[in-house]
Design a protein around this motif. Structure first.
Motif, PDB file in Angstrom:
ATOM      1  N   ALA A  14      -5.135   3.021  -8.159  1.00 17.74           N
ATOM      2  CA  ALA A  14      -5.358   4.047  -7.140  1.00 17.74           C
ATOM      3  C   ALA A  14      -6.806   3.964  -6.671  1.00 17.74           C
ATOM      4  O   ALA A  14      -7.720   3.769  -7.485  1.00 17.74           O
ATOM      5  CB  ALA A  14      -5.070   5.431  -7.697  1.00 17.74           C
ATOM      6  N   VAL A  15      -7.029   4.109  -5.368  1.00 21.61           N
ATOM      7  CA  VAL A  15      -8.368   4.039  -4.785  1.00 21.61           C
ATOM      8  C   VAL A  15      -8.524   5.136  -3.734  1.00 21.61           C
ATOM      9  O   VAL A  15      -7.665   5.267  -2.850  1.00 21.61           O
ATOM     10  CB  VAL A  15      -8.633   2.665  -4.119  1.00 21.61           C
ATOM     11  CG1 VAL A  15     -10.026   2.632  -3.513  1.00 21.61           C
ATOM     12  CG2 VAL A  15      -8.466   1.525  -5.109  1.00 21.61           C
ATOM     13  N   ARG A  16      -9.595   5.908  -3.824  1.00 24.16           N
ATOM     14  CA  ARG A  16      -9.911   6.871  -2.765  1.00 24.16           C
ATOM     15  C   ARG A  16     -10.663   6.150  -1.649  1.00 24.16           C
ATOM     16  O   ARG A  16     -11.546   5.325  -1.903  1.00 24.16           O
ATOM     17  CB  ARG A  16     -10.765   8.021  -3.301  1.00 24.16           C
ATOM     18  CG  ARG A  16     -10.033   8.913  -4.282  1.00 24.16           C
ATOM     19  CD  ARG A  16     -10.924  10.034  -4.770  1.00 24.16           C
ATOM     20  NE  ARG A  16     -11.091  11.075  -3.759  1.00 24.16           N
ATOM     21  CZ  ARG A  16     -12.228  11.731  -3.532  1.00 24.16           C
ATOM     22  NH1 ARG A  16     -13.321  11.420  -4.205  1.00 24.16           N
ATOM     23  NH2 ARG A  16     -12.284  12.685  -2.625  1.00 24.16           N
TER      24      ARG A  16
ATOM     25  N   PHE B  48       0.834  -1.203   0.000  1.00 20.04           N
ATOM     26  CA  PHE B  48       0.000   0.000   0.000  1.00 20.04           C
ATOM     27  C   PHE B  48       0.867   1.252   0.000  1.00 20.04           C
ATOM     28  O   PHE B  48       1.886   1.323   0.691  1.00 20.04           O
ATOM     29  CB  PHE B  48      -0.896   0.029   1.239  1.00 20.04           C
ATOM     30  CG  PHE B  48      -1.937  -1.052   1.273  1.00 20.04           C
ATOM     31  CD1 PHE B  48      -3.165  -0.859   0.667  1.00 20.04           C
ATOM     32  CD2 PHE B  48      -1.682  -2.269   1.909  1.00 20.04           C
ATOM     33  CE1 PHE B  48      -4.135  -1.848   0.687  1.00 20.04           C
ATOM     34  CE2 PHE B  48      -2.644  -3.263   1.940  1.00 20.04           C
ATOM     35  CZ  PHE B  48      -3.874  -3.057   1.330  1.00 20.04           C
ATOM     36  N   GLY B  49       0.422   2.242  -0.768  1.00 19.84           N
ATOM     37  CA  GLY B  49       1.037   3.553  -0.749  1.00 19.84           C
ATOM     38  C   GLY B  49      -0.003   4.609  -0.432  1.00 19.84           C
ATOM     39  O   GLY B  49      -1.204   4.387  -0.601  1.00 19.84           O
ATOM     40  N   ALA B  50       0.444   5.775   0.006  1.00 16.88           N
ATOM     41  CA  ALA B  50      -0.436   6.908   0.279  1.00 16.88           C
ATOM     42  C   ALA B  50      -0.075   8.035  -0.686  1.00 16.88           C
ATOM     43  O   ALA B  50       1.088   8.231  -1.026  1.00 16.88           O
ATOM     44  CB  ALA B  50      -0.284   7.376   1.720  1.00 16.88           C
ATOM     45  N   SER B  51      -1.081   8.785  -1.114  1.00 16.44           N
ATOM     46  CA  SER B  51      -0.836   9.829  -2.105  1.00 16.44           C
ATOM     47  C   SER B  51      -0.895  11.217  -1.477  1.00 16.44           C
ATOM     48  O   SER B  51      -1.751  11.498  -0.638  1.00 16.44           O
ATOM     49  CB  SER B  51      -1.858   9.730  -3.248  1.00 16.44           C
ATOM     50  OG  SER B  51      -3.171   9.929  -2.781  1.00 16.44           O
TER      51      SER B  51
ATOM     52  N   ASP C 115       4.030   1.483   2.313  1.00 16.22           N
ATOM     53  CA  ASP C 115       5.248   1.139   1.588  1.00 16.22           C
ATOM     54  C   ASP C 115       5.691   2.207   0.612  1.00 16.22           C
ATOM     55  O   ASP C 115       6.809   2.135   0.080  1.00 16.22           O
ATOM     56  CB  ASP C 115       5.041  -0.174   0.818  1.00 16.22           C
ATOM     57  CG  ASP C 115       4.891  -1.354   1.761  1.00 16.22           C
ATOM     58  OD1 ASP C 115       5.893  -1.756   2.370  1.00 16.22           O
ATOM     59  OD2 ASP C 115       3.759  -1.856   1.912  1.00 16.22           O
ATOM     60  N   ALA C 116       4.840   3.194   0.312  1.00 15.58           N
ATOM     61  CA  ALA C 116       5.198   4.220  -0.667  1.00 15.58           C
ATOM     62  C   ALA C 116       4.454   5.507  -0.384  1.00 15.58           C
ATOM     63  O   ALA C 116       3.371   5.504   0.229  1.00 15.58           O
ATOM     64  CB  ALA C 116       4.890   3.746  -2.087  1.00 15.58           C
TER      65      ALA C 116
ATOM     66  N   GLY D 287      -5.817   7.143  -1.618  1.00 16.26           N
ATOM     67  CA  GLY D 287      -6.088   8.549  -1.393  1.00 16.26           C
ATOM     68  C   GLY D 287      -7.077   8.688  -0.259  1.00 16.26           C
ATOM     69  O   GLY D 287      -8.276   8.454  -0.443  1.00 16.26           O
ATOM     70  N   LEU D 288      -6.592   9.001   0.936  1.00 19.08           N
ATOM     71  CA  LEU D 288      -7.451   9.053   2.109  1.00 19.08           C
ATOM     72  C   LEU D 288      -8.219  10.366   2.152  1.00 19.08           C
ATOM     73  O   LEU D 288      -7.665  11.440   1.938  1.00 19.08           O
ATOM     74  CB  LEU D 288      -6.627   8.876   3.383  1.00 19.08           C
ATOM     75  CG  LEU D 288      -6.103   7.458   3.621  1.00 19.08           C
ATOM     76  CD1 LEU D 288      -5.047   7.442   4.716  1.00 19.08           C
ATOM     77  CD2 LEU D 288      -7.242   6.510   3.974  1.00 19.08           C
ATOM     78  N   VAL D 289      -9.502  10.271   2.459  1.00 16.91           N
ATOM     79  CA  VAL D 289     -10.401  11.421   2.507  1.00 16.91           C
ATOM     80  C   VAL D 289     -10.920  11.567   3.930  1.00 16.91           C
ATOM     81  O   VAL D 289     -11.362  10.586   4.540  1.00 16.91           O
ATOM     82  CB  VAL D 289     -11.586  11.222   1.535  1.00 16.91           C
ATOM     83  CG1 VAL D 289     -12.523  12.420   1.588  1.00 16.91           C
ATOM     84  CG2 VAL D 289     -11.091  10.971   0.122  1.00 16.91           C
TER      85      VAL D 289
END
Length: 304
Positions: free
Chosen positions: A238-240, A19-22, A51-52, A283-285
């Motif tokens: 990518a997933v929000r 998993f990565g965060a944007s 991880d990213a 993409g955390l909201v």
């Protein structure tokens, strides 16, 4: 393989999905985010198991499109993030190659790769913000060819010394080199979306494929086709994600993602892993980004 730098290995060597965060982690994507808050959250994301960290390449702000990415230019921003983190991979999602001179991209990317001890993974794209093409004096209808030309130029600029190379962007006649070189033969390149290329071209030339959020049935079909064409090269989407207050809440659709309870997300990401997905850019909201990162780390990454 020669392209497998530290960032690529961090994302794709594990048996399970990573998993990565944007960026922007604060959610501020129409104005300049607070630098100290973003860096604090970047370190927190690494600490809770991501991880990213992925930065977008958005040269201009077009209000009609809706956002300006993380606002800061990709290369100095990732250098700053590299200085404040330790081992987490650093990704671009994605550098718009038709708008960039390949010598600048090659030098900037190799610099970040060196400064981060090989943590850079480069998502690259053909772009989708129409007014940017005339702003850069680029023919929008030729962006597919420009993408290929610059993609192949990057490979040459990284792997050869004093290359002889010609494109519509310019000419190198063997008397100039571009330094530094990356930590490995080439910075890993992941075409994004279709990039106006065939799937065969992406499978043959890319080190993986970065795509947008897809319904599960569609994703299953894409993955089956990708494995047939590209073997074990990684597939990324990518997933929000918005966590509902009720941990048992059923999903409601968001643009390119869902709002749901943590229990549903735990099951959802487990299904994606079972389909064979390699990495998810999250993409955390929400109003409390640090808590959202913590919940995701504890309940999804740690609980999967």
């Amino acid at each position: 393989m020669s392209h497998e730098n530290a960032g690529y290995r961090r994302l794709f060597e594990p048996d399970g999905m990573t998993f990565g965060a944007s960026f922007p982690l604060t959610g501020t994507n129409r104005s300049t985010p607070d630098v100290s808050d973003e860096l604090h959250l970047a370190k927190h994301a690494e600490a809770v198991g991501f991880d990213a960290l992925w930065a977008r390449d958005v040269p201009t702000f077009w209000p009609k499109f809706g956002d300006a990415g993380q606002t800061f230019d990709t290369w100095p921003w990732l250098s700053q993030v590299a200085a404040h983190t330790d081992e987490i991979a650093l990704g671009t999602s994605s550098v718009v190659l038709p708008l960039r001179h390949p010598i600048h991209v090659a030098k900037s990317a190799a610099t970040v790769d060196r400064l981060s001890d090989g943590r850079l993974v480069l998502g690259v794209a053909s772009g989708d913000r129409d007014p940017e093409y005339p702003a850069f004096d680029i023919d929008r209808d030729e962006r597919g060819a420009a993408f290929r030309d610059r993609f192949e130029a990057l490979r040459t600029l990284w792997t050869e010394e004093f290359p002889e190379l010609e494109g519509e962007w310019g000419t190198l006649e063997g008397d100039l080199d571009v330094v530094p070189k990356p930590t490995t033969d080439t910075v890993p390149l992941l075409p994004t979306g279709n990039s106006r290329q065939s799937r065969e071209w992406i499978a043959d030339h890319g080190d993986g494929w970065l795509f947008y959020h897809l319904p599960e049935r569609t994703l299953e079909d894409y993955l089956a086709d990708w494995r047939e064409r590209a073997g074990e090269k990684p597939f990324v989407i990518a997933v929000r994600v918005a966590f509902a207050d009720d941990p048992t809440a059923n999903p409601e659709a968001l643009h390119l993602g869902f709002e749901a309870g943590v229990e549903w997300f735990r099951t959802y990401f487990r299904r994606l892993e079972e389909l064979g997905l390699d990495h998810v850019i999250v993409g955390l909201v929400g109003d409390d980004p640090e808590r959202a990162l913590s919940v995701f780390g504890e309940e999804i990454i740690g609980g999967s």
